[in-house]
Design an enzyme around this catalytic site. Structure first.
Site, PDB file in Angstrom:
ATOM      1  N   ARG A   1     -19.001  21.744   6.548  1.00 56.87           N
ATOM      2  CA  ARG A   1     -19.025  20.535   7.360  1.00 56.87           C
ATOM      3  C   ARG A   1     -19.059  19.302   6.465  1.00 56.87           C
ATOM      4  O   ARG A   1     -19.626  19.323   5.373  1.00 56.87           O
ATOM      5  CB  ARG A   1     -20.240  20.568   8.287  1.00 56.87           C
ATOM      6  CG  ARG A   1     -20.224  21.765   9.214  1.00 56.87           C
ATOM      7  CD  ARG A   1     -21.592  22.016   9.840  1.00 56.87           C
ATOM      8  NE  ARG A   1     -21.919  21.090  10.914  1.00 56.87           N
ATOM      9  CZ  ARG A   1     -21.502  21.225  12.180  1.00 56.87           C
ATOM     10  NH1 ARG A   1     -20.760  22.264  12.515  1.00 56.87           N
ATOM     11  NH2 ARG A   1     -21.830  20.347  13.102  1.00 56.87           N
TER      12      ARG A   1
ATOM     13  N   ASP B   1      -1.716  22.768  -1.981  1.00 58.38           N
ATOM     14  CA  ASP B   1      -2.099  22.683  -0.569  1.00 58.38           C
ATOM     15  C   ASP B   1      -1.827  21.278  -0.027  1.00 58.38           C
ATOM     16  O   ASP B   1      -2.693  20.648   0.578  1.00 58.38           O
ATOM     17  CB  ASP B   1      -3.571  23.054  -0.391  1.00 58.38           C
ATOM     18  CG  ASP B   1      -3.893  23.419   1.064  1.00 58.38           C
ATOM     19  OD1 ASP B   1      -2.942  23.736   1.820  1.00 58.38           O
ATOM     20  OD2 ASP B   1      -5.071  23.380   1.436  1.00 58.38           O
TER      21      ASP B   1
ATOM     22  N   LYS C   1     -19.713  16.891   1.618  1.00 59.01           N
ATOM     23  CA  LYS C   1     -19.199  18.160   2.106  1.00 59.01           C
ATOM     24  C   LYS C   1     -20.199  19.268   1.769  1.00 59.01           C
ATOM     25  O   LYS C   1     -20.435  19.568   0.594  1.00 59.01           O
ATOM     26  CB  LYS C   1     -17.830  18.441   1.491  1.00 59.01           C
ATOM     27  CG  LYS C   1     -17.222  19.750   1.949  1.00 59.01           C
ATOM     28  CD  LYS C   1     -15.736  19.833   1.672  1.00 59.01           C
ATOM     29  CE  LYS C   1     -15.343  19.339   0.325  1.00 59.01           C
ATOM     30  NZ  LYS C   1     -13.911  19.499   0.067  1.00 59.01           N
TER      31      LYS C   1
END
Length: 846
Positions: free
Chosen positions: A518, A629, A533
């Site tokens: 989260r 990514d 984070k």
């Protein structure tokens, strides 16, 4: 052309020479309060360019302190100018201290010439020069310098009653200096604020920075020396920096015709600068959109203060000359009408900007070009100044801060005492560290692990064992591991600091949920907003990705990469702390939220920013970094909608020089995966290029990369959009909010760029540098949509009419690591939002 220009200059050159005898002519006088002109090591006064330099030890307001006796060196024959005929040589650290009567900006000018008969080999001497607050030179040596003598000019804001200039020999060498100037500068010369580019906005606080003059040019005119400038500046001719010599023609008028109004003063620039200019080589060509361009080699690791000097000496009536200014590929100022701004013809004017070097090369490109909406198609530039701004280390040369360089060199008498003291101190420190270790071990043994299944990251260990941790079975509960703190990888936060910053992980501060855990908005004690984070112990991603993210980001600093502030590994937590990106992920501004749609220009600027970040990854080191990514949720936007690439958990060091690819298991997000990488498991930089092509189509069409609920031919955005692009009908599928608001030529260039990125084979795809240039060109087409037409050569990546050299990667020593393990990722694109490591912000959390 050159001969004609030389003939044209003869009257001006004669006038300049005459001016040296009769004074400063029409210049308004400026008398500096502080005016030190010092001939170091000289026994008599020296005259240079109309100014008198006095010996360094005759003024009571100057003091010299030196470790060891300084050496005086003189020469009467080999020195190029009189000011270089003497020098003072320092075997140890030495400082000149100047008394300052008036605080504010001062010129600090340094003269260096390695006299051959000094008793030392000054050519190979290595030295560092600093002031109290700034590094001016760091380990400079003439051995690596292309020139026989060197003159350096700095503008430093002095805020006390003294200024100290310190010379530090390095590498067991000596330091030396031939002459020094410390001279007051008018307050209005350098403002506190200028316009920054990329992103555009005010750059405030310039008074807190030191500046180094890198280039100062008299466009279209001869060399001007300190004799012709009330502030003692030197202005060189611009011809050798012109990208295309035939693109410019010099014009000139009598300096007496220059009328200084409110916009500029003689201190901003002498009338000899404003009396000459470069204008367009042919203002009646068929393609009237070409620019006059100058290219300047610069250090890519610094920001630059750029000042344009203008004076309309060619128009016969008001409001006829309107043109544009560019820095690199950015439009710095559009539709500049000098006569409207000044109210007069032949009235000096100037504009200040702050910019970095080109994102792709170690150059700064300056251009002026016509505004085609004007009746008179032309442009001009009279003068230009480019000054380097000190970096975060308060340095103008390298990254070593003043504090690490200003270290006194001990004398021989004190060395034995220092050695004994060091041994005693080291012993005491060792005892203290041992006690702390015992205390921490005892404390950790009592700290509950809160049921976590992760292995803790202990506070001490060996840096060679961390990668072993990622491959050792965590099921056994045994592995060698290290402290991240031992690797200087950013700020190490205590868990209590994280708790305080996030109000104990208050759910009202939740920004999103990603595959790693989260993400919360936090506020540090100093008020800095951050994104925190917190890793989820049940996540499939763990220590290897955690380590990779930290190692990658701690070594990378770029305006288009999200900055890692620090981390926390206390109490078995895996927490990463980033700079806060107020506008979240790009995807949330495209679809799935109620946020207002982005304009076409905003979308182009965001894509350009992301491309710059990726290009830096690919070319910013000897061994590139492949992101692996790239997608719209990993492109984040700050409060000014500046795009920054995020999520380096899957990043991989690129192939070595003698390799073409990296063989590795496939990782990434479906919908964005390079099909060649997927089939062959061979990773290259072109894999990122393919993923970025998907991002471009997503930005245009505002729909997910994969959408299984759509008809089969529309599920994959890359295949669907490419079919429309090949038909030349991309406008039929673009975001309806853009209908009628996009310049067709800009859209065409954008579509062609995306098409090349999405080529089936990597060898057919462009580099990120080429992608960046094409997107910048698409933006330029959009900004000049009412006048520009698409050139016949669709491969043009730059301003029409000005051929640019191929991009070369700049050198930047970054150490790379390979911290990503083999593995597979079979999740669909939507599921990948929660399965791909380090999702900083997810739309579900907004």
């Amino acid at each position: 052309m050159v001969k004609m220009k030389l003939v044209k200059w003869v009257p001006l050159i004669l006038a300049v020479v005459l001016l040296g005898f009769i004074g400063h002519g029409s210049h308004a006088s400026f008398t500096p309060v502080d005016n030190y002109l010092i001939a170091c090591g000289s026994s008599k006064n020296v005259t240079f360019l109309g100014h008198t330099f006095v010996p360094d030890l005759v003024q009571s307001s100057i003091s010299l302190k030196s470790q060891g006796n300084s050496i005086v060196a003189t020469s009467n024959s080999s020195a190029p100018f009189a000011v270089y005929q003497s020098a003072r040589v320092f075997p140890g650290t030495a400082s000149y201290k100047f008394g300052i009567e008036q605080e504010g900006r001062h010129w600090v000018r340094l003269y260096f010439y390695p006299l051959p008969d000094s008793g030392h080999n000054l050519t190979s001497a290595s030295m560092t020069v600093i002031t109290e607050n700034f590094v001016l030179l760091n380990n400079f040596s003439f051995k690596n310098y292309n020139g026989s003598y060197m003159f350096k000019e700095y503008a430093i804001n002095v805020t006390s009653d003294s200024l100290t200039v310190t010379f530090i020999p390095s590498n067991n060498s000596v330091a030396f200096i031939n002459a020094i100037e410390v001279v007051s500068v008018p307050d209005e010369l350098i403002p506190d604020q200028a316009l920054a580019l990329s992103p555009s906005g005010p750059f405030s606080g310039l008074s807190e920075f030191a500046l180094e003059t890198v280039y100062r040019l008299n466009m279209g005119g001869p060399l001007l020396t300190a004799e012709n400038d009330t502030l003692g500046r030197t202005w060189e001719n611009d011809e050798k920096y012109l990208h295309v010599n035939s693109s410019a023609v010099s014009v000139s008028v009598s300096p007496a015709t220059i009328q200084y109004r409110a916009a500029a003063t003689p201190q901003i620039g002498p009338n000899w600068v404003y009396a000459t200019a470069q204008t367009m080589g042919n203002s009646n060509v068929a393609n009237s959109n070409f620019n006059i361009t100058w290219v300047f080699p610069v250090d890519p690791n610094f920001t630059y203060f750029v000042r344009y000097h203008f004076c309309d000496i060619m128009s016969v009536s008001m409001n006829t000359l309107v043109f544009n200014l560019y820095i690199n590929s950015d439009l710095a100022f559009g539709s500049l009408d000098l006569s409207t701004l000044t109210g007069y013809l032949a009235a000096p004017y100037y504009k200040d900007f702050v910019s970095n070097s080109s994102a792709d090369t170690d150059t700064l490109t300056i251009s002026v070009g016509p505004d085609t909406r004007a009746d008179f198609i032309n442009a001009l530039l009279n003068g230009l100044e480019i000054m380097k701004i000190n970096n975060e280390a308060r340095s103008l040369d390298g990254i070593s801060p003043v504090e690490t360089l200003l270290v006194s060199q001990p004398s021989k008498k004190n060395k034995m005492g220092i050695i004994i003291g060091s041994v005693v101190g080291a012993s005491a420190a060792l005892v203290f560290i041992s006690l702390c270790y015992c205390f921490l071990v005892a404390r950790r043994s009592k700290t509950p692990q809160q049921g976590s299944t992760w292995l803790p990251l202990p506070l001490y260990g060996n840096s060679q064992t961390m990668t072993k941790m990622s491959t050792t079975s965590q099921k056994s509960g045994t592995a060698s591991c290290i402290s991240l703190a031992s690797s200087n990888l950013g700020r190490l936060f205590m868990f209590q600091e994280i708790m305080d910053a996030t109000n104990k992980f208050d759910e009202s501060l939740l920004l999103g949920v990603g595959g790693f855990g989260r993400v919360y908005k936090g506020t540090l004690e100093d008020g800095t907003k951050v994104a925190v984070k917190r890793g989820n112990p049940r996540s499939e991603q763990g220590l290897a990705e955690f380590r990779t993210e930290i190692e990658m980001l701690s070594k990378l600093r770029h305006r288009h990469l999200v900055s890692l502030i620090g981390y926390c590994d206390e109490r078995s937590e895996m927490i990463l702390v980033y700079e806060y990106m107020a506008n979240g992920p790009l995807r949330s501004h495209l679809y799935g939220t109620d946020l207002p749609p982005l304009s076409w220009k905003q979308r182009l600027e965001i894509c350009i920013g992301a491309a710059r970040g990726l290009h830096y990854l690919h070319t910013g080191a000897a061994q590139s970094i492949i992101h692996r990514d790239v997608k719209t949720t990993n492109i984040l936007l700050d409060e000014n909608f500046v795009a920054k690439v995020a999520d380096f958990g899957l990043s991989k060091a690129g192939p070595a020089i003698d390799q073409t690819h990296v063989s590795t298991a496939v990782k990434g997000s479906f919908g964005y995966l390079d099909p060649e990488y997927f089939r062959r498991q061979q990773l290259t930089e072109k894999s990122d290029v393919y993923s970025f092509g998907v991002v471009l189509m997503e930005v245009l069409c505002t729909r997910p990369a994969l959408n299984p609920v759509l008809p089969r031919e529309q599920v994959n955005i890359a295949e669907w959009a490419m079919s429309w692009q090949k038909k030349g009908m991309l406008d039929q599928i673009m975001d309806s909010n853009l209908a009628g608001k996009v310049n067709p030529t800009s859209l065409k260039k954008f579509g062609e760029t995306a098409e090349k990125c999405l080529a089936e084979h990597g060898v057919d795809r462009p580099s990120m540098g080429d992608v960046l240039w094409n997107l910048e060109y698409a933006l330029q087409l959009e900004e000049t949509s009412s006048a520009l037409t698409e050139p016949e050569d669709n491969s043009t990546n730059h301003i029409p009419g000005i051929p640019l050299t191929p991009l070369e990667p700049f050198d930047n020593s970054l150490s790379m690591i390979d911290g990503v393990n083999s593995g597979t990722d079979a999740d669909a694109e939507d599921a990948a939002t929660s399965a791909v490591f380090s999702q900083l912000v997810n739309p579900r959390g907004r």
